[in-house]
Scaffold this active site. Structure first.
Site, mmCIF file in Angstrom:
data_model
loop_
_atom_site.group_PDB
_atom_site.id
_atom_site.type_symbol
_atom_site.label_atom_id
_atom_site.label_comp_id
_atom_site.label_asym_id
_atom_site.label_seq_id
_atom_site.Cartn_x
_atom_site.Cartn_y
_atom_site.Cartn_z
ATOM 1 N N TRP A 105 -37.764 10.687 -4.217
ATOM 2 C CA TRP A 105 -36.863 9.542 -4.016
ATOM 3 C C TRP A 105 -35.663 9.625 -4.936
ATOM 4 C CZ3 TRP A 105 -36.851 7.589 0.406
ATOM 5 C CH2 TRP A 105 -38.029 7.443 1.136
ATOM 6 N N ASP A 175 -34.567 2.060 -9.107
ATOM 7 C CA ASP A 175 -35.180 1.924 -7.791
ATOM 8 C C ASP A 175 -36.648 1.568 -8.046
ATOM 9 O OD1 ASP A 175 -36.399 2.205 -5.338
ATOM 10 O OD2 ASP A 175 -35.742 4.276 -4.980
ATOM 11 N N LYS A 199 -43.370 -2.171 0.440
ATOM 12 C CA LYS A 199 -44.530 -1.657 -0.289
ATOM 13 C C LYS A 199 -45.297 -2.797 -0.962
ATOM 14 C CE LYS A 199 -42.327 2.484 0.176
ATOM 15 N NZ LYS A 199 -40.960 2.983 0.117
HETATM 16 C C1 LIG Z 1 -39.922 3.831 0.281
HETATM 17 C C2 LIG Z 1 -38.983 4.131 -0.791
HETATM 18 C C3 LIG Z 1 -37.601 4.224 -0.568
HETATM 19 C C4 LIG Z 1 -36.984 4.115 0.795
HETATM 20 O O1 LIG Z 1 -37.021 2.835 1.272
HETATM 21 P P1 LIG Z 1 -36.356 2.457 2.676
HETATM 22 O O2 LIG Z 1 -36.484 0.983 2.668
HETATM 23 O O3 LIG Z 1 -37.159 3.143 3.727
HETATM 24 O O4 LIG Z 1 -34.961 2.923 2.673
HETATM 25 C C5 LIG Z 1 -36.784 4.462 -1.648
HETATM 26 N N1 LIG Z 1 -37.282 4.624 -2.886
HETATM 27 C C6 LIG Z 1 -38.603 4.556 -3.137
HETATM 28 C C7 LIG Z 1 -39.099 4.737 -4.530
HETATM 29 C C8 LIG Z 1 -39.488 4.303 -2.096
HETATM 30 O O5 LIG Z 1 -40.803 4.234 -2.342
#
Ligand SMILES: *Cc1c(COP(=O)(O)O)cnc(C)c1O
Length: 363
Positions: A105, A175, A199
């Site tokens: 990511w 993030d 999540k």
């Molecule tokens: C799932 C995830 C993303 C991507 O998220 P989207 O909503 O599908 O764009 C980005 N960073 C991390 C750490 C993730 O787990």
């Protein structure tokens, strides 16, 4: 109906009482004779949902008053671009952005920033196959840095920051898509925190952005409106039609977390759940292995392999027979992965640990 233990990495398991409440309310929201998802986003009904969700995020995460909480579309992936578009100019002429490249990511966030300006990888886990993180005191902004970006939890690699770097006056951007609200976080140490909801917080479609007010004010004028944090902040995340269903479900999840006692108890249960699985790996005498540096193992995504990899499909089959789904590792790395987000009950982690022990004993 028998509900399965859902270990998918995202979208992922939601609290059953929340799903039941959605089911009860979906046709007729509070006796209005229509659904919340067919109600104007300018109505008082939606306005309450929207502002309750924001207020609960503030309360649960103890967000200081000098921060905005925004609810945006586009997923966390849109933030990979919005962060550099809005912040990269901060350090003026010759400014750059620093990235901790800790896994899949972080690489994506870094890749988007690279397209928009000068970037530095202040750490790159490539040489260790992304199985470890830098010490937090080794993460220092470069000269001319506009911000430092980290990924608090690498969902695919199974790595999680346990402490936060000190970047001084340079904003720290995180993030937190796969561990937001799974533990307490000192929000005041961050300039921007962003997280897709799917999540730990709800269904896909809404992204939570927590941004210091002075940072949001500096969004460049030339940006298209939707890409500007300043515009979203001014409009209280009602600049355009928000993802109303996702915000509604998010508001119910947050209410539920509050009813359960907030982040403290969740953090403790999350610790116990992860420990159950890592202990089953440790006790297996090498039958299972976790490739991740012990110091940074994730409490959200437990990645592991069976030493004899040919047994992995059999393990997945057995798990499925025991009503456990979503345990296959990400397609890019293979192996096995148990995502044990907030809504995964301790009983689910216990069931998986029991299966792991019995599977190893029988093989
Ligand atoms: C799932 C995830 C993303 C991507 O998220 P989207 O909503 O599908 O764009 C980005 N960073 C991390 C750490 C993730 O787990």
């Amino acid at each position: 109906m028998k509900r399965k233990y859902n270990f998918y990495a995202g979208p992922s398991t939601l609290p059953l009482p929340v799903l039941e409440e959605i089911q009860r309310e979906i046709l007729d929201y509070k006796g209005n004779g229509l659904s919340i998802i067919e109600t104007s986003h300018r109505s008082t009904e939606y306005d309450e949902v929207h502002h309750e969700a924001i207020a609960h995020i503030r309360e649960l995460l103890e967000v200081p008053d000098n921060y905005h909480v925004l609810l945006l579309g586009g997923g966390a992936s849109l933030q990979f671009g919005m962060v550099p578009l809005n912040l990269l100019h901060f350090a003026g002429e010759g400014a750059c952005a620093d990235y901790v490249v800790s896994g899949s990511w972080a690489k994506k966030a870094y890749g988007d920033a690279k397209k928009l300006g000068t970037t530095n990888a202040v750490f790159d886990g490539r040489e260790t196959n992304y199985m470890t993180l830098p010490a937090t005191d080794a993460i220092k902004p470069s000269s001319g840095s506009s911000y430092v970006h980290i990924t608090s939890n690498e969902t695919i690699g199974g790595l999680q920051f346990q402490e936060w770097p000190d970047t001084g006056d340079v904003p720290l951007v995180a993030d937190m898509s796969s561990d937001i609200m799974s533990r307490r976080v000192p929000v005041e140490r961050f300039g921007v925190i962003y997280a897709g909801a799917q999540k730990n917080l709800g269904p896909a479609g809404v992204t939570v952005v927590i941004i210091r007010k002075d940072i949001a004010e500096r969004s460049p004028e030339h940006l298209p409106d939707y890409l500007s944090y300043r515009i979203h902040a001014e409009k209280e995340s009602l600049f355009n039609t928000p993802p109303v269903f996702s915000v509604y479900a998010l508001s119910l999840v947050l209410r539920y977390i509050k009813q359960q006692g907030g982040i403290g108890p969740l953090e403790e249960t999350n610790r116990v759940k992860a420990e159950l699985l890592y202990q089953a790996i440790a006790d297996s005498d090498g039958f299972y292995r976790c490739p991740v540096d012990k110091r940074y193992r994730s409490r959200m995504n437990v990645v592991f392999r069976i030493a004899d990899e040919s047994l992995e499909p059999l393990f997945l089959e057995e798990a499925s027979k025991h009503d456990m789904v979503g345990l296959k590792g990400h397609r890019s790395v293979g192996g096995l992965r148990a995502s044990i987000y907030n809504a995964m009950p301790q009983a689910g982690a216990e069931a998986l640990a029991t299966l792991m022990r019995s599977f190893a004993a029988r093989r």
